[in-house]
Scaffold this active site. Structure first.
Site, PDB file in Angstrom:
ATOM      1  N   ILE A  14      39.409  43.743  26.195  1.00  0.00           N
ATOM      2  CA  ILE A  14      40.867  43.859  26.316  1.00  0.00           C
ATOM      3  C   ILE A  14      41.512  43.957  24.932  1.00  0.00           C
ATOM      4  CG2 ILE A  14      42.961  42.895  27.350  1.00  0.00           C
ATOM      5  CD1 ILE A  14      41.162  41.354  29.311  1.00  0.00           C
ATOM      6  N   SER A  36      31.073  37.199  18.616  1.00  0.00           N
ATOM      7  CA  SER A  36      30.105  36.499  19.480  1.00  0.00           C
ATOM      8  C   SER A  36      29.801  37.311  20.736  1.00  0.00           C
ATOM      9  CB  SER A  36      30.638  35.114  19.870  1.00  0.00           C
ATOM     10  OG  SER A  36      31.808  35.243  20.657  1.00  0.00           O
ATOM     11  N   SER A 126      45.062  34.414  33.310  1.00  0.00           N
ATOM     12  CA  SER A 126      44.270  35.083  34.336  1.00  0.00           C
ATOM     13  C   SER A 126      44.773  34.730  35.722  1.00  0.00           C
ATOM     14  CB  SER A 126      42.818  34.633  34.184  1.00  0.00           C
ATOM     15  OG  SER A 126      42.090  34.933  35.346  1.00  0.00           O
ATOM     16  N   TYR A 151      35.969  27.417  33.044  1.00  0.00           N
ATOM     17  CA  TYR A 151      36.650  28.591  32.497  1.00  0.00           C
ATOM     18  C   TYR A 151      38.086  28.660  33.028  1.00  0.00           C
ATOM     19  CZ  TYR A 151      38.421  33.337  32.525  1.00  0.00           C
ATOM     20  OH  TYR A 151      39.257  34.415  32.428  1.00  0.00           O
ATOM     21  N   LYS A 155      42.052  28.205  31.202  1.00  0.00           N
ATOM     22  CA  LYS A 155      43.227  29.092  31.289  1.00  0.00           C
ATOM     23  C   LYS A 155      44.459  28.280  31.684  1.00  0.00           C
ATOM     24  CE  LYS A 155      41.320  32.848  29.980  1.00  0.00           C
ATOM     25  NZ  LYS A 155      41.586  33.308  28.612  1.00  0.00           N
ATOM     26  N   ASN A 181      42.241  42.087  37.819  1.00  0.00           N
ATOM     27  CA  ASN A 181      40.865  42.473  37.450  1.00  0.00           C
ATOM     28  C   ASN A 181      40.868  43.700  36.532  1.00  0.00           C
ATOM     29  OD1 ASN A 181      40.591  40.752  39.894  1.00  0.00           O
ATOM     30  ND2 ASN A 181      38.441  41.216  39.629  1.00  0.00           N
ATOM     31  N   ASN A 200      28.296  40.243  34.928  1.00  0.00           N
ATOM     32  CA  ASN A 200      28.820  39.383  35.993  1.00  0.00           C
ATOM     33  C   ASN A 200      29.874  40.122  36.794  1.00  0.00           C
ATOM     34  OD1 ASN A 200      27.475  36.880  35.352  1.00  0.00           O
ATOM     35  ND2 ASN A 200      28.732  36.838  33.499  1.00  0.00           N
ATOM     36  N   ILE A 219      26.646  43.301  46.988  1.00  0.00           N
ATOM     37  CA  ILE A 219      28.042  43.019  47.338  1.00  0.00           C
ATOM     38  C   ILE A 219      28.065  41.606  47.906  1.00  0.00           C
ATOM     39  CG2 ILE A 219      29.965  43.636  48.853  1.00  0.00           C
ATOM     40  CD1 ILE A 219      29.211  46.540  48.537  1.00  0.00           C
ATOM     41  N   ARG A 297      29.309  34.764  46.780  1.00  0.00           N
ATOM     42  CA  ARG A 297      29.105  34.133  45.467  1.00  0.00           C
ATOM     43  C   ARG A 297      29.993  32.898  45.386  1.00  0.00           C
ATOM     44  NH1 ARG A 297      30.469  37.659  40.130  1.00  0.00           N
ATOM     45  NH2 ARG A 297      32.596  37.297  40.838  1.00  0.00           N
TER      46      ARG A 297
HETATM   47  N1  UDP Z   1      31.183  41.321  43.049  1.00  0.00           N
HETATM   48  C1  UDP Z   1      30.103  41.777  43.796  1.00  0.00           C
HETATM   49  N2  UDP Z   1      28.936  42.044  43.153  1.00  0.00           N
HETATM   50  C2  UDP Z   1      28.783  41.883  41.802  1.00  0.00           C
HETATM   51  C3  UDP Z   1      29.899  41.427  41.041  1.00  0.00           C
HETATM   52  C4  UDP Z   1      31.082  41.146  41.699  1.00  0.00           C
HETATM   53  O1  UDP Z   1      30.195  41.923  45.011  1.00  0.00           O
HETATM   54  O2  UDP Z   1      27.679  42.126  41.285  1.00  0.00           O
HETATM   55  C5  UDP Z   1      32.456  41.049  43.729  1.00  0.00           C
HETATM   56  C6  UDP Z   1      32.918  39.609  43.618  1.00  0.00           C
HETATM   57  O3  UDP Z   1      32.359  38.851  44.655  1.00  0.00           O
HETATM   58  C7  UDP Z   1      34.431  39.768  43.736  1.00  0.00           C
HETATM   59  C8  UDP Z   1      34.712  41.146  43.125  1.00  0.00           C
HETATM   60  O4  UDP Z   1      33.464  41.816  43.109  1.00  0.00           O
HETATM   61  O5  UDP Z   1      34.803  39.801  45.077  1.00  0.00           O
HETATM   62  C9  UDP Z   1      35.243  41.069  41.693  1.00  0.00           C
HETATM   63  O6  UDP Z   1      34.377  40.241  40.943  1.00  0.00           O
HETATM   64  P1  UDP Z   1      34.442  40.168  39.360  1.00  0.00           P
HETATM   65  O7  UDP Z   1      33.344  39.243  38.912  1.00  0.00           O
HETATM   66  O8  UDP Z   1      34.439  41.541  38.770  1.00  0.00           O
HETATM   67  O9  UDP Z   1      35.880  39.547  39.067  1.00  0.00           O
HETATM   68  P2  UDP Z   1      36.584  38.209  39.631  1.00  0.00           P
HETATM   69  O10 UDP Z   1      37.496  38.656  40.727  1.00  0.00           O
HETATM   70  O11 UDP Z   1      35.506  37.273  40.076  1.00  0.00           O
HETATM   71  O12 UDP Z   1      37.340  37.719  38.449  1.00  0.00           O
END
Ligand code: UDP
Length: 338
Positions: A14, A36, A126, A151, A155, A181, A200, A219, A297
């Site tokens: 960003i 870093s 965020s 984290y 914020k 996002n 991630n 997903i 997740r």
């Molecule tokens: N997501 C996913 N697979 C991945 C990474 C993310 O399905 O390998 C999904 C995650 O569960 C969320 C969305 O994508 O619903 C956005 O995730 P991200 O980590 O990019 O941003 P967040 O919303 O967590 O800040």
């Protein structure tokens, strides 16, 4: 009017895009970064895009002595503070690393701003501060929920620290931008997101899967209470997001702030599901993204998207880039890496 701005974390995803937009808007930019999670050659990229020489110093904002040197050497009146760790999962396993880095760096900046009578600061907050909001879309008035990760907690804590410092220090004005996002890359493909190791975030994982670096995208969850069962998010183009910082800074440097501390949502207001995003990426770029459904997740909220009305009205800022162009830029950037 002093149009020089210190950008901490200015070689990050960003920060680097924001540096470009600041320069394009006539600001002079001083970048500090401890590298870093970024590379020195990002500075070259910023210079190539803008045709402007950028001042860069490799400095850790947690090192107050080194930071003081920056305040001594340069005459700036505004700071945009990006420098922070941002991996949610890592923050859960190494909380002190996150509290130490994200809080101390920010407090150092605020302390020196007070000492050196510097006026304006924009802080990278965020949408994570809203957690699993009861009502969507979220406005700036939507109550914050207790953070679900260290984290996210940093914020919230930094927002509170900024609010309190703005109230206490006569000349300090602060704006917190709550990003949704951020995705995409610079249309030139000179700058983009450079995650180290396994990404991630969704879009870098998609582009790496499309490029064959990752076998398959998981997903996370298709049993959410959403139209297609996958999570809903508000994906904001990185250049649009960068421009929001310029709008915030313009408001401050033009002396237009009505409060000492203001908060703005920076999103499109248009929710997209994970499934929709993946399918859209495949369609606009004409490339397959092998994917499967996997368990949810931990820590993910089902849906979050912005009501960006306040930023539209007060900052005069609006998300403009078409999502298809954003996904094209992300793919172009990925391809430029190979
Ligand atoms: N997501 C996913 N697979 C991945 C990474 C993310 O399905 O390998 C999904 C995650 O569960 C969320 C969305 O994508 O619903 C956005 O995730 P991200 O980590 O990019 O941003 P967040 O919303 O967590 O800040």
């Amino acid at each position: 009017m002093n149009k020089t701005v210190l950008v901490s974390g200015g070689t990050g995803f960003i920060g680097s895009h924001t540096a470009v937009e600041l320069i394009n808007a006539g600001y002079k930019v001083i970048i500090i970064d401890n590298l870093s999670n970024s590379e020195k050659n990002i500075v070259d990229g910023i210079e190539r895009i803008t045709g402007t020489k950028v001042i860069f110093e490799q400095i850790d904002t947690c090192d107050i002595k080194a930071l003081r040197g920056v305040f001594d050497r340069y005459d700036f009146d505004s700071v945009i503070h990006f420098a922070a760790f941002k991996a949610v999962g890592e923050s859960v396993s190494e909380p002190l690393k996150y509290y130490r880095n994200n809080l101390i760096s920010f407090m150092n900046i605020l302390e020196l701003m007070k000492e050196y009578t510097r006026h304006n600061i924009v802080f990278s907050s965020s949408a994570t501060v809203y957690g699993d909001a009861d009502v969507l879309p979220v406005t700036e008035q939507t109550p914050r929920k207790p953070a679900t990760s260290p984290y996210g907690n940093t914020k919230q804590m930094c927002e509170d620290i900024l609010r309190d410092c703005c109230a206490a220090y006569p000349v300090t004005h602060g704006i917190a931008l709550r990003y949704f996002n951020p995705i995409g890359a610079h249309p030139t493909a000179i700058l983009g997101e450079l995650p180290r190791g396994v990404p991630n975030n969704l879009v870098p994982f998609i582009t790496q899967t499309a490029a064959g670096i990752r076998k398959e995208l998981s997903i996370f969850g298709n049993d959410y209470d959403t139209p297609d069962g996958t999570c809903l998010r508000d994906y904001i183009d990185i250049v649009d997001l960068a421009r929001a910082h310029v709008a915030a800074l313009n408001r401050m440097t033009d002396g237009k702030m009505t409060e000492k501390y203001e908060i703005y949502n920076i999103g499109t207001g248009k929710p997209l599901s994970v499934k929709e995003l993946v399918e859209r990426f495949e369609a606009v770029n004409n490339v397959p993204v092998p994917h499967k459904y996997a368990p949810r997740r931990e820590g993910d909220v089902p849906s979050v998207y912005a009501d960006p009305t306040l930023a539209n009205k007060v900052l005069g800022w609006k998300a403009e880039r078409d999502i298809d162009d954003t996904l094209r830029a992300a793919w172009k950037w990925q391809q430029s890496l190979s």
